[in-house]
Design a protein around this motif. Structure first.
Motif, PDB file in Angstrom:
ATOM      1  N   PRO A   3      -8.363  10.243 -23.642  1.00 10.70           N
ATOM      2  CA  PRO A   3      -8.987  11.333 -24.407  1.00 10.70           C
ATOM      3  C   PRO A   3      -9.167  12.617 -23.596  1.00 10.70           C
ATOM      4  CG  PRO A   3     -10.139   9.298 -24.849  1.00 10.70           C
ATOM      5  CD  PRO A   3      -9.167   9.012 -23.745  1.00 10.70           C
ATOM      6  N   MET A   4      -9.290  12.505 -22.267  1.00 10.34           N
ATOM      7  CA  MET A   4      -9.429  13.723 -21.467  1.00 10.34           C
ATOM      8  C   MET A   4      -8.171  14.570 -21.576  1.00 10.34           C
ATOM      9  SD  MET A   4     -11.422  12.609 -18.041  1.00 10.34           S
ATOM     10  CE  MET A   4     -12.722  11.387 -18.124  1.00 10.34           C
ATOM     11  N   VAL A  33      -8.104  16.697 -24.602  1.00 12.85           N
ATOM     12  CA  VAL A  33      -8.893  17.932 -24.603  1.00 12.85           C
ATOM     13  C   VAL A  33      -7.990  19.151 -24.808  1.00 12.85           C
ATOM     14  CG1 VAL A  33     -10.181  19.442 -23.032  1.00 12.85           C
ATOM     15  CG2 VAL A  33     -10.839  17.075 -23.284  1.00 12.85           C
ATOM     16  N   VAL A  41     -20.423  19.938 -33.715  1.00 13.36           N
ATOM     17  CA  VAL A  41     -19.103  19.407 -33.349  1.00 13.36           C
ATOM     18  C   VAL A  41     -18.687  18.305 -34.330  1.00 13.36           C
ATOM     19  CG1 VAL A  41     -17.919  17.966 -31.635  1.00 13.36           C
ATOM     20  CG2 VAL A  41     -19.187  19.967 -30.887  1.00 13.36           C
ATOM     21  N   SER A  78     -13.332  22.074 -33.253  1.00 11.19           N
ATOM     22  CA  SER A  78     -14.389  21.159 -32.819  1.00 11.19           C
ATOM     23  C   SER A  78     -14.243  20.789 -31.343  1.00 11.19           C
ATOM     24  CB  SER A  78     -14.343  19.908 -33.696  1.00 11.19           C
ATOM     25  OG  SER A  78     -15.192  18.932 -33.189  1.00 11.19           O
ATOM     26  N   SER A  79     -13.004  20.535 -30.918  1.00 16.92           N
ATOM     27  CA  SER A  79     -12.777  20.178 -29.512  1.00 16.92           C
ATOM     28  C   SER A  79     -13.117  21.329 -28.588  1.00 16.92           C
ATOM     29  CB  SER A  79     -11.320  19.781 -29.290  1.00 16.92           C
ATOM     30  OG  SER A  79     -11.023  18.652 -30.052  1.00 16.92           O
ATOM     31  N   ASN A 110     -16.822  21.397 -28.157  1.00  9.50           N
ATOM     32  CA  ASN A 110     -17.186  20.244 -27.340  1.00  9.50           C
ATOM     33  C   ASN A 110     -16.876  20.493 -25.855  1.00  9.50           C
ATOM     34  OD1 ASN A 110     -16.812  16.724 -28.205  1.00  9.50           O
ATOM     35  ND2 ASN A 110     -18.032  17.698 -26.635  1.00  9.50           N
ATOM     36  N   LEU A 111     -15.697  21.074 -25.610  1.00 15.17           N
ATOM     37  CA  LEU A 111     -15.289  21.327 -24.228  1.00 15.17           C
ATOM     38  C   LEU A 111     -16.201  22.370 -23.585  1.00 15.17           C
ATOM     39  CD1 LEU A 111     -13.312  20.792 -21.973  1.00 15.17           C
ATOM     40  CD2 LEU A 111     -11.840  22.573 -22.878  1.00 15.17           C
ATOM     41  N   THR A 128     -19.271  20.566 -22.554  1.00 13.17           N
ATOM     42  CA  THR A 128     -19.077  19.716 -21.382  1.00 13.17           C
ATOM     43  C   THR A 128     -19.005  20.545 -20.102  1.00 13.17           C
ATOM     44  OG1 THR A 128     -17.745  18.298 -22.797  1.00 13.17           O
ATOM     45  CG2 THR A 128     -17.669  17.846 -20.444  1.00 13.17           C
ATOM     46  N   PHE A 161     -21.418  20.387 -16.821  1.00  8.44           N
ATOM     47  CA  PHE A 161     -20.852  20.080 -15.518  1.00  8.44           C
ATOM     48  C   PHE A 161     -21.287  21.125 -14.493  1.00  8.44           C
ATOM     49  CE2 PHE A 161     -17.135  18.598 -12.959  1.00  8.44           C
ATOM     50  CZ  PHE A 161     -17.427  17.254 -13.080  1.00  8.44           C
ATOM     51  N   LEU A 166     -24.935  20.675 -13.628  1.00  5.86           N
ATOM     52  CA  LEU A 166     -25.133  19.515 -12.758  1.00  5.86           C
ATOM     53  C   LEU A 166     -24.832  19.869 -11.306  1.00  5.86           C
ATOM     54  CD1 LEU A 166     -25.633  16.364 -12.721  1.00  5.86           C
ATOM     55  CD2 LEU A 166     -23.156  16.156 -12.761  1.00  5.86           C
TER      56      LEU A 166
END
Lengths: 283, 308
Positions: free
Chosen positions: B40-41, B44, B264, B277-278, B281-282, B285, B289, B292
């Motif tokens: 799935p990555m 993307v 999403v 939608s992707s 979502n990206l 993410t 990241f 973090l």
């Protein structure tokens, strides 16, 4: 000071317990008494109508059966996959250990997201199948880390050296020596995974369309949140009765769905705490 | 391997061959991760393409940043980001509550009461999200719920909390605290149980009060665990869970309950705009990241605690 502490603790307990207690007594009470605010400490107008109505609801039993199946099969797969991987990663003589750990940990922080994952599942022809509920998401990296720590700290490395001298291979060693010594971690992870499956609805919402495959949680959602039972009931007295039963069922369905988990929990609490503590020292 | 030996690649191969059983044990987890996490990555990419199912991911024409642009300029952009941030920052504020609970449990002397207290405080953790939201709907109903009854006791009319946008974030956050505070405190209780008793004895000899011991022994003891967990939480600041928000959503509270992940889902699966939608979502993410890494860096600098 001491007294204040205990007063606070008891207040805290009441806030935690009372809502749950209220659901229990409400499930045995006449719904109009509940609605009128007459039910506080014990059931009023005792009745089992909510539960008998529940028995007639076919979807709930289908959901129950499916959830039990998903939980058993999913937990078995999850345990097999994660425990085996965790053991291998715990071995210091595993070449590529660091890379392999990163390979798993990376997936904790980065993922393809909803749509690419959905498309992948569909490409593998797993959409709307039994398999999608138990296989694709069975690798749980957090659990692998916890189990890896357990193996590192509780299985002495000398044991493997001794076994090796006796001509024992890795696989035989894992199945005949390591697993029997690891009942605690197997119990902890097994229960974590099982609770996860019992309570999950997200995957079902996304990947299932056949109602015969629906797990209990999805059916609960229809009853508790989207009120699908109340549709198409007509008018007048029949509708009144139906409405009454529907509101009773909301209480009893919560009990029926939650009690199995809450019943097991006190018996295995000891292991649960252990598991969290193993997780706590993972750094 | 004996210590002091240089790692020769021939030896490594020998060791891999000898340990083939270990790789076999790893195989299922590796294969499943490759298929359902790494594949799935690659998917993307559709965020940068005009995805058409007939052409597949590789065959679909490139769209560049079209879908990101579309999102940044849509009227939903500021609403979803704002709602997501409000809910996550609000949750972050409740972060110390499990620590307080652990300190409290640690002060309890009666062993039986302590155990009972803990058992009960974990219990709500085992309730499913669906049941949790169902409980809220039932108990907070102004007409037939507990809340309505309490208000009527005082002769007042209960407000419809679940159907008001102003209450959404509070309900979300405090119901979460109610459900998980006991469970979240376990990790701190574990850390406290590792305190060397001689520290307390020494403090008593020096005339420290109970409060002093909490302040100068217990709290410093919990800091490393707390910081690690805090880093992880901040890293997921924009990743507020889909499940509970989606279940709590209704037409009346939608203005404050539409967050990135529910958006999403709706754009992607309910209206089949896969690429759009992707892209959203990206975006989500990537921000997570970055957060973090940033927080980890800051923490490394100031407290020597970090995830890596």
């Amino acid at each position: 000071m001491e007294v204040l502490l205990y007063i606070f603790a008891v207040l805290f307990l009441i806030i935690l317990i009372y809502p749950l207690y209220f659901i229990i007594i409400a499930s045995f009470s006449d719904p109009s008494s509940v609605a009128n605010g007459q039910v506080w400490f014990y059931p009023k107008g005792f009745t089992l109508d909510g539960y008998t109505e529940l028995l007639k609801h076919k979807n709930i039993w289908v959901g129950y059966r499916n959830t039990i199946l998903y939980t058993i099969v999913g937990t078995a797969i999850g345990l097999a996959v994660n425990i085996a991987a965790a053991y291998a990663l715990s071995r210091k003589d595993l070449v590529g250990r660091k890379f392999l750990s990163l390979f798993f940990i990376f997936t904790m922080f980065f993922s393809g997201g909803l749509i690419p994952t959905f498309l992948t599942v569909r490409d593998f022809h797993m959409y709307d199948t039994f398999l999608v509920m138990v296989l694709p998401f069975s690798v749980i990296v957090y659990d692998i880390i916890v189990a890896r720590t357990f193996f590192q700290t509780s299985i002495p490395g000398d044991l493997w050296e001794a076994a090796q001298i006796d001509g024992c291979g890795n696989l035989r060693y894992f199945f005949q020596v390591v697993l029997p010594l690891s009942k605690a971690i197997i119990a902890v992870l097994g229960l974590w995974i099982a609770v996860g499956y019992w309570n999950s609805y997200f995957n079902a919402l996304i990947y299932l369309k056949n109602p015969n495959l629906y797990p209990l949680q999805l059916i609960l959602r229809n009853i508790l949140i989207t009120n699908q039972m109340q549709s198409g009931m007509g008018t007048g007295e029949a509708a009144q009765i139906a409405l009454r039963l529907a509101s009773m069922m909301k209480y009893s369905v919560i009990i029926v769905a939650t009690v199995p988990i809450l019943c097991v929990y006190p018996f295995i609490q000891k292991y649960f705490n252990q598991g969290v503590m193993i997780g706590a020292v993972k750094e | 391997m004996r210590a002091g030996q240089p790692a020769v690649s021939g030896q490594k191969w020998g060791q891999i061959r000898r340990n083939w059983g270990l790789y076999l044990l790893l195989l299922p987890a590796v294969v499943l991760s490759l298929l359902f996490a790494y594949k799935p990555m690659y998917g993307v990419l559709i965020a940068f393409k005009d995805y058409s199912p007939a052409l597949g991911i590789g065959g679909s024409p490139w769209a560049g940043f079209k879908y990101f642009d579309k999102f940044f300029h849509s009227y939903q952009f500021s609403t979803t980001i704002k709602n997501t941030l409000i809910i996550s920052v609000y949750s972050l504020v409740t972060f110390p509550i499990p620590i307080l609970l652990a300190l409290m449990v640690n002060q309890m002397r009666g062993n039986r009461f302590k155990r009972f207290f803990q058992t009960v405080s974990y219990m709500p953790h085992f309730i499913s999200t669906v049941v949790m939201v169902g409980l809220m709907l039932i108990l907070l109903s102004p007409s037939s719920g507990l809340l309505g009854s309490v208000y009527r006791l005082f002769g007042a009319e209960a407000p419809d909390l679940m159907g008001s946008s102003g209450w959404f974030s509070s309900l979300y956050v405090w119901s979460d605290v109610w459900q998980h505070v006991g469970w979240d405190s376990i990790i701190y209780i574990a850390a406290l149980s590792a305190v060397d008793p001689s520290l307390y004895e020494a403090a008593t000899v020096d005339g420290a009060s109970r409060w002093h011991k909490v302040r100068y022994i217990d709290i410093p003891m919990l800091m490393p665990t707390a910081i690690t967990l805090l880093i992880l939480r901040v890293g997921g600041l924009l990743g507020v869970g889909f499940e509970k928000v989606y279940l709590m959503q209704n037409d009346l509270n939608i203005t404050s309950s539409e967050i990135l992940s529910t958006y999403v889902y709706k754009i992607g699966l309910l209206s089949s705009q896969y690429s759009f939608s992707s892209a959203i979502n990206l975006f989500n993410t990537v921000i997570n990241f970055i957060l973090l890494i940033l927080v980890n860096q800051i923490s490394k600098k100031f407290s020597e605690n970090s995830l890596w």
